[in-house]
Design a protein around this motif. Sequence first.
Motif, mmCIF file in Angstrom:
data_model
loop_
_atom_site.group_PDB
_atom_site.id
_atom_site.type_symbol
_atom_site.label_atom_id
_atom_site.label_comp_id
_atom_site.label_asym_id
_atom_site.label_seq_id
_atom_site.Cartn_x
_atom_site.Cartn_y
_atom_site.Cartn_z
ATOM 1 N N MET A 1 84.041 26.713 25.190
ATOM 2 C CA MET A 1 82.899 27.136 26.000
ATOM 3 C C MET A 1 82.625 26.071 27.045
ATOM 4 O O MET A 1 82.658 24.887 26.751
ATOM 5 C CB MET A 1 81.715 27.328 25.077
ATOM 6 C CG MET A 1 80.530 28.033 25.705
ATOM 7 S SD MET A 1 80.911 29.479 26.653
ATOM 8 C CE MET A 1 79.340 29.770 27.397
ATOM 9 N N LEU A 2 82.364 26.486 28.243
ATOM 10 C CA LEU A 2 82.189 25.523 29.321
ATOM 11 C C LEU A 2 80.813 24.905 29.295
ATOM 12 O O LEU A 2 79.854 25.489 28.825
ATOM 13 C CB LEU A 2 82.376 26.215 30.668
ATOM 14 C CG LEU A 2 83.748 26.830 30.890
ATOM 15 C CD1 LEU A 2 83.725 27.640 32.155
ATOM 16 C CD2 LEU A 2 84.796 25.758 30.980
ATOM 17 N N GLY A 3 80.721 23.714 29.818
ATOM 18 C CA GLY A 3 79.397 23.114 30.016
ATOM 19 C C GLY A 3 78.994 22.211 28.878
ATOM 20 O O GLY A 3 79.269 22.465 27.711
ATOM 21 N N ARG A 4 78.356 21.132 29.260
ATOM 22 C CA ARG A 4 77.831 20.207 28.260
ATOM 23 C C ARG A 4 76.452 20.632 27.840
ATOM 24 O O ARG A 4 75.939 21.647 28.267
ATOM 25 C CB ARG A 4 77.737 18.826 28.897
ATOM 26 C CG ARG A 4 78.839 17.889 28.466
ATOM 27 C CD ARG A 4 78.600 16.536 29.096
ATOM 28 N NE ARG A 4 79.428 16.353 30.248
ATOM 29 C CZ ARG A 4 79.138 15.531 31.248
ATOM 30 N NH1 ARG A 4 78.016 14.883 31.256
ATOM 31 N NH2 ARG A 4 79.947 15.378 32.260
ATOM 32 N N ASN B 1 79.279 19.468 38.348
ATOM 33 C CA ASN B 1 79.182 18.162 37.694
ATOM 34 C C ASN B 1 78.630 17.097 38.643
ATOM 35 O O ASN B 1 78.934 15.925 38.511
ATOM 36 C CB ASN B 1 80.561 17.728 37.163
ATOM 37 C CG ASN B 1 80.449 16.821 35.960
ATOM 38 O OD1 ASN B 1 80.062 17.236 34.893
ATOM 39 N ND2 ASN B 1 80.776 15.549 36.133
ATOM 40 N N VAL C 1 88.428 19.437 32.727
ATOM 41 C CA VAL C 1 87.744 20.603 33.290
ATOM 42 C C VAL C 1 86.718 21.163 32.315
ATOM 43 O O VAL C 1 85.638 21.603 32.709
ATOM 44 C CB VAL C 1 88.768 21.701 33.653
ATOM 45 C CG1 VAL C 1 88.082 22.875 34.293
ATOM 46 C CG2 VAL C 1 89.827 21.151 34.581
ATOM 47 N N ASP C 2 87.042 21.113 31.043
ATOM 48 C CA ASP C 2 86.155 21.739 30.069
ATOM 49 C C ASP C 2 84.889 20.956 29.838
ATOM 50 O O ASP C 2 83.939 21.486 29.265
ATOM 51 C CB ASP C 2 86.903 21.932 28.739
ATOM 52 C CG ASP C 2 88.004 22.953 28.881
ATOM 53 O OD1 ASP C 2 89.126 22.695 28.424
ATOM 54 O OD2 ASP C 2 87.722 24.014 29.471
ATOM 55 N N SER C 3 84.849 19.704 30.248
ATOM 56 C CA SER C 3 83.620 18.949 30.040
ATOM 57 C C SER C 3 82.795 18.827 31.310
ATOM 58 O O SER C 3 81.847 18.061 31.366
ATOM 59 C CB SER C 3 83.916 17.574 29.456
ATOM 60 O OG SER C 3 84.977 16.987 30.133
ATOM 61 N N LEU C 4 83.148 19.615 32.322
ATOM 62 C CA LEU C 4 82.327 19.624 33.527
ATOM 63 C C LEU C 4 81.016 20.325 33.239
ATOM 64 O O LEU C 4 80.982 21.322 32.524
ATOM 65 C CB LEU C 4 83.044 20.363 34.662
ATOM 66 C CG LEU C 4 84.293 19.708 35.244
ATOM 67 C CD1 LEU C 4 84.944 20.643 36.245
ATOM 68 C CD2 LEU C 4 83.932 18.405 35.931
ATOM 69 N N ASP C 5 79.965 19.818 33.826
ATOM 70 C CA ASP C 5 78.663 20.436 33.647
ATOM 71 C C ASP C 5 78.418 21.408 34.799
ATOM 72 O O ASP C 5 78.245 20.982 35.952
ATOM 73 C CB ASP C 5 77.574 19.359 33.606
ATOM 74 C CG ASP C 5 76.234 19.928 33.183
ATOM 75 O OD1 ASP C 5 75.357 19.136 32.802
ATOM 76 O OD2 ASP C 5 76.051 21.161 33.235
ATOM 77 N N PHE C 6 78.423 22.691 34.487
ATOM 78 C CA PHE C 6 78.287 23.689 35.542
ATOM 79 C C PHE C 6 76.842 23.944 35.927
ATOM 80 O O PHE C 6 76.567 24.740 36.826
ATOM 81 C CB PHE C 6 78.993 24.983 35.131
ATOM 82 C CG PHE C 6 80.478 24.836 35.159
ATOM 83 C CD1 PHE C 6 81.158 24.333 34.072
ATOM 84 C CD2 PHE C 6 81.182 25.148 36.298
ATOM 85 C CE1 PHE C 6 82.524 24.150 34.110
ATOM 86 C CE2 PHE C 6 82.555 24.973 36.347
ATOM 87 C CZ PHE C 6 83.237 24.473 35.251
ATOM 88 N N ILE D 1 87.862 13.172 34.143
ATOM 89 C CA ILE D 1 87.046 14.138 33.401
ATOM 90 C C ILE D 1 87.870 15.403 33.245
ATOM 91 O O ILE D 1 88.508 15.858 34.200
ATOM 92 C CB ILE D 1 85.746 14.435 34.169
ATOM 93 C CG1 ILE D 1 84.896 13.185 34.239
ATOM 94 C CG2 ILE D 1 84.971 15.555 33.496
ATOM 95 C CD1 ILE D 1 83.537 13.424 34.837
#
Lengths: 420, 283
Positions: B1-4, A336, A383-388, A381
Amino acid sequence: ADIISTVEFNYSGDLLATGDKGGRVVIFQREQESKSRPHSRGEYNVYSTFQSHEPEFDYLKSLEIEEKINKIRWLPQQNAAHFLLSTNDKTIKLWKISERDKRAEGYNLKDEDGRLRDPFRITALRVPILKPMDLMVEASPRRIFANAHTYHINSISVNSDHETYLSADDLRINLWHLEITDRSFNIVDIKPANMEELTEVITAAEFHPHHCNVFVYSSSKGTIRLCDMRSSALCDRHSKFFEEPEDPSSRSFFSEIISSISDVKFSHSGRYMMTRDYLSVKVWDLNMENRPVETYQVHEYLRSKLCSLYENDCIFDKFECCWNGSDSAIMTGSYNNFFRMFDRNTRRDITLEASRESSKPRAILKPRKVCTGGKRKKDEISVDSLDFNKKILHTAWHPMENIIAVAATNNLYIFQDKIN
Amino acid sequence: MLGRGLKRKLSDYEENMAGLSSAFDSSRNLPYPLKRQLVLNMCLTKLQTYKMLVEPNLHRSVLIANTVRQIQEEMRQESNQQPVNVCPGITPSSHSYTGMESSGISLQLPSGISQQESNCCDLRSVEDPIENSLLIVSDDDMSSAISSILKDLDFVEDISPPTCLVPTGDDQPKFPENTSLKLEDDRQDLKGAECVFGSFEISNSTSYLKDLAIDDIFEDIDTSMYDSDFCCPPLMPPRPPSLATEEPLKTFPSCNSSSASNIQICRTDLSELDHIMEILVGS
């Protein structure tokens, strides 16, 4: 702009080099502080750009060799020119970066535009005069060290003797002399006779900052081996072996994968070394092999997401780490566009974000927080909305001052201490 | 599901796997063997994908292979302790073996899922859909797929039958056959296994022949026919098995030599021909 793949300050901190996936090197130089512009205290501006590596095609194996720059290491400055080593998967190059701000005028045999003068016209001898010109920065390749690595190069490290350096790939480490390109010495070889028995690879290697006979290399099993080149020509037997015993309570299917060390860095003092694995940073005392002296959790909240991170391959991301000049703080990246800094003395840590939205020029960075469960507070923020996909793998710290460089995909951020 | 980010179209299989790995992470009630099976599935899928690449990542392959080994070891220890299989009782139908022998679980799984579904829906209550889908991709299909892939990866250990097989009457006579087939495949694998790391050996060595021994490239070419001075009849074209097995025996008496070495060569060639016959018969 391409994805940045390495960031490195030089010994004085005046120059900052970045390498990218397209094989380019961009060098930034710190502006001199001037009284007339007190607010532009040491800004970094582009100094030189050059193409270091080109994509190659190995015809014998039908393989493409990527031009991505894996590592850049500066050499200590010995004269007016600057030297750096840059490497891709297979070839290391020594580049000379020199300035030209004067031009010679008044040649005897040539005109000003370079054409040869008619010999009959030359009636008198004159001495050429140096006249100033616009600053030109030239980069030229001085040495090319090729064909020594079967596997992909992951590290290079300049020795403290300033004459030799090492390069490491997955299974071997080679020692080079900076002047000699057609020979290198193999100092570590962990390739088994039968490749099916392979269970461990080399992930990073570095020379000791002061002892030119000592280097370390880390492995995919979470171990570090310290080797002394005086003991034997082939350093297959280590002098010291660093490994932390596994914590049985946190054992999972992914334990080995997350224990793989992605970076190893000696402290400036040479007394400690730091290793980065997937979830933590560990500081080791070179005199104690059985466990690290300090462990810092980078993003422990990811431990419960390991299966998903394995599925999307994020678990294999190789994060780097770095020390500050006085070894009192360490820094490493996360997801993120977050990066973390730990103060070793006060044990305080901070999470910051490198993104355009959250940082305007000269604005102070706001600390970030990841909410691990329960009620999410404002500005946190989950954890699930982190941008990996936004991962900070490469960071660098100025050798003397509190200036840091953070590479966020294809953007470079430079942060400084607040000016009073 | 992970990630935006924008939702992108996943293939059905990928969606299954993504859903399953999220289930792994979030669900605490998932029984351990199922979790283990899921991880094993993912590992093997990845290894298969890497095998298809021209230049797989050595670091990742080693880590994944170690994880597979670890899980395999665990499963073997469990099966040694518990001879009655623990996995839910889904009888192996003939469907489960078709298409599963060859490599490529990523291709076979979707069809395997639908076939198994029709077979086992009455055997297992469909209370927990996630558990059910995990079951469907587990058990006999996986064990046979695992053994075939691990053979490719040259991890062949001992001759014990694959785990989680329900010993029915049908299976009893199969075991010796499986055993002998395995032995034959061992020998074939030893000759020139295209395992994950073996391919590294050849594809990654420097093109300037510093590392590479020329012999390695030609390891799997059988030159024994050319090495022997003994005049061995060439291999017969494929015929019905009964005829083919008799042919070599008929032709050998024509080479009338009483020296011991010739008889020795006869025997080795016989066994090699047997081996080749078995492959022809087996396929």
